[in-house]
Design an enzyme around this catalytic site. Structure first.
Site, PDB file in Angstrom:
ATOM      1  CG  ASN A 404       5.745   3.625 -25.173  1.00 31.46           C
ATOM      2  OD1 ASN A 404       5.492   3.991 -26.312  1.00 31.46           O
ATOM      3  ND2 ASN A 404       6.800   2.881 -24.892  1.00 31.46           N
ATOM      4  CG  ASP A 405       1.439   1.795 -25.909  1.00 34.88           C
ATOM      5  OD1 ASP A 405       2.301   1.735 -26.803  1.00 34.88           O
ATOM      6  OD2 ASP A 405       1.339   0.949 -25.008  1.00 34.88           O
ATOM      7  CB  VAL A 406      -1.409   7.383 -23.396  1.00 32.74           C
ATOM      8  CG1 VAL A 406      -2.068   6.142 -22.812  1.00 32.74           C
ATOM      9  CG2 VAL A 406      -0.236   7.828 -22.543  1.00 32.74           C
ATOM     10  CB  ALA A 445       0.539  -1.218 -27.659  1.00 29.15           C
TER      11      ALA A 445
END
Length: 480
Positions: A404-406, A445
């Site tokens: 997701n965030d990466v 996050a």
């Protein structure tokens, strides 16, 4: 054995060299197995040498503890699934911290007993004793509170990674002042103990350190847990090194220092990969906390494009190049072996398949590498972020599995995003992006991912393992 006693320093030197070779071996996947072997040999030398040089050891107690520890360790190693490896690592760190605390307590009580027996005491049962110097008291002071912080912080990290109900994140304006008060009180009690030898101050310092470890880590968000696990690894090493000075054991000093320094370096590398400082991670409010502010208010409904595993299989089988980006969703779905099978099928049909790994993907350092290694994915097919990012524009299909965030483009494009400036895998530059997720839920996050709404992105909802297996069946059925 007199031979081991006489040449103990040489055995310790050999063990120290082997520990250094261990770290060198663990720096790369191809040499990691050999590195682990060096480590096991070094630890065996360290334990046996220390056993034989000890003065009047209580043999049954030592052997009993060793046997019990071996049984628990072997059982855990054989049964723990790779999805639970992060919390297992955190739990092991806690035991190192607890050992440091117990050794410090034993050493203090032992020293006090000698003082009670009188300053003129030269020997008891033929063993020479001396009271602790100020230097040793200072080493105990440091080793004890670092070990205590490591113990409770690691226990909380274990609980959070294992999704235990008691490991609840704390937040609020009161957290930082309370952390500061506990820290100052702990230092004050420790200094008073160091100067006066007062045991009440020693117990107060130890108790406050145990509380501080919990309160210190509890506010940290789940997205920062990989850094926390790495940092606690470093702390456990420094705690062991401090106790090594107290016990005058050179091997413990060397091994603890190596673990402490390597963990600190790894923590720095991971923070750099997130474009954040270690101070910001630990004291500046977790990613989850900043995200919570960003997400207040009405959520704007955004359109996304969804597809099926059959659609994805068709697209990949007709591509020239595919890059697979694994995330925690792959670990949660235990899909690594299914992913390996998918990659093999694509390769058989002439498709170039590679894996892209972000430094903080998953729940601990190297989490994705460990999972792919378990599935026997070829090391040369696994590329780090800096190696693969320039290839995304020329990639036909990127398959994101539970990350997701990466891969969130907001980190590069949106200055208002809490993760702005964080280096990411630039999957959004590929010609086609496919994302496997259970739902449109946010990551650690707490941020919506712009990649999911990209015109080139197709969302495929479901359990990672089942979806990947359905993709493989679709490719097998379609031919090439």
């Amino acid at each position: 054995m007199e031979f081991i006693r006489e040449y103990a320093d040489w055995f310790y030197l050999i063990g120290a060299v082997l520990f250094i070779l261990t770290l060198r071996g663990l720096s790369g996947p191809k040499t990691a197995i050999q590195g682990n072997r060096y480590g096991m040999i070094a630890m065996g030398i360290a334990v046996l040498t220390t056993f034989f040089v000890a003065d009047n050891p209580v043999v049954w107690m030592i052997l009993g503890a060793m046997v019990l520890g071996a049984i628990v360790g072997i059982a855990r190693a054989r049964t723990v699934p790779m999805t639970q490896m992060p919390e297992t690592v955190a739990l092991m760190h806690s035991l190192v911290g607890l050992a440091a605390v117990l050794i410090a307590i034993a050493a203090i009580i032992h020293n006090n007993k000698l003082i009670e027996l009188g300053p003129d005491l030269l020997a008891v049962n033929g063993v020479d004793f001396h009271q602790m110097s100020r230097v040793h008291l200072f080493e105990l002071f440091i080793g004890c509170f670092v070990g205590a912080i490591t113990f409770t912080a690691s226990v909380f990290a274990y609980g959070k990674l294992a999704a235990k109900k008691w490991a609840k994140t704390i937040s609020g304006t009161w957290v930082k002042p309370v952390q500061a008060i506990i820290f100052i009180a702990m230092l004050a009690a420790g200094i008073h103990f160091f100067l006066t030898g007062n045991m009440t101050s020693f117990w107060a310092m130890t108790g406050l350190a145990l509380v501080l470890g919990w309160v210190w880590i509890a506010p940290v968000g789940g997205g920062d847990m990989p850094v926390v696990v790495s940092l606690l690894n470093s702390f456990s090493g420094w705690a062991a090194a401090g106790i090594g000075f107290t016990l005058e054991n050179n091997m413990l000093i060397v091994a603890g220092s190596l673990v402490g320094s390597s963990g600190a370096i790894l923590s720095y590398i991971m923070c750099k990969a997130m474009n954040r400082s270690i101070i910001n991670v630990l004291f500046g409010g977790a990613m989850g906390g900043t995200a919570a502010v960003a997400n207040t208010g009405d959520k704007v409904q955004r359109n996304h494009r969804s597809g099926s595993a059959d659609d994805a299989g068709f697209l990949m089988s007709n591509a020239d190049s595919v890059v697979i980006v694994p995330g925690y969703g792959m670990a949660q779905g235990r899909a690594q072996n299914a992913v390996k099978e998918l990659a093999n099928i694509l390769k058989e049909q002439g498709v170039t398949v590679r894996f892209a790994i972000h430094p903080v993907a998953g729940r601990m350092p190297g989490h994705m590498n460990v999972l792919l290694a378990e599935a026997d994915v070829a090391y040369e097919d696994i590329l780090e972020m800096d190696e693969i990012n320039s290839d995304f524009p020329a990639t036909d299909v990127v398959l994101v599995i539970g990350a997701n965030d990466v891969v969130n483009p907001a980190a590069k494009d949106d200055p208002t995003s809490p993760i702005y400036g964080m280096p990411i895998l630039e999957a959004h530059k590929a010609r086609t992006i496919m994302v496997i997720k259970r739902s449109m839920a946010t990551g650690y996050a707490g941020l919506d991912n712009d990649l999911f709404y990209n015109d080139k992105t197709m969302m495929i909802f479901g359990d990672a393992k089942k979806v990947v297996e359905d993709m493989t069946k679709a490719i097998n059925g379609s031919g090439h």
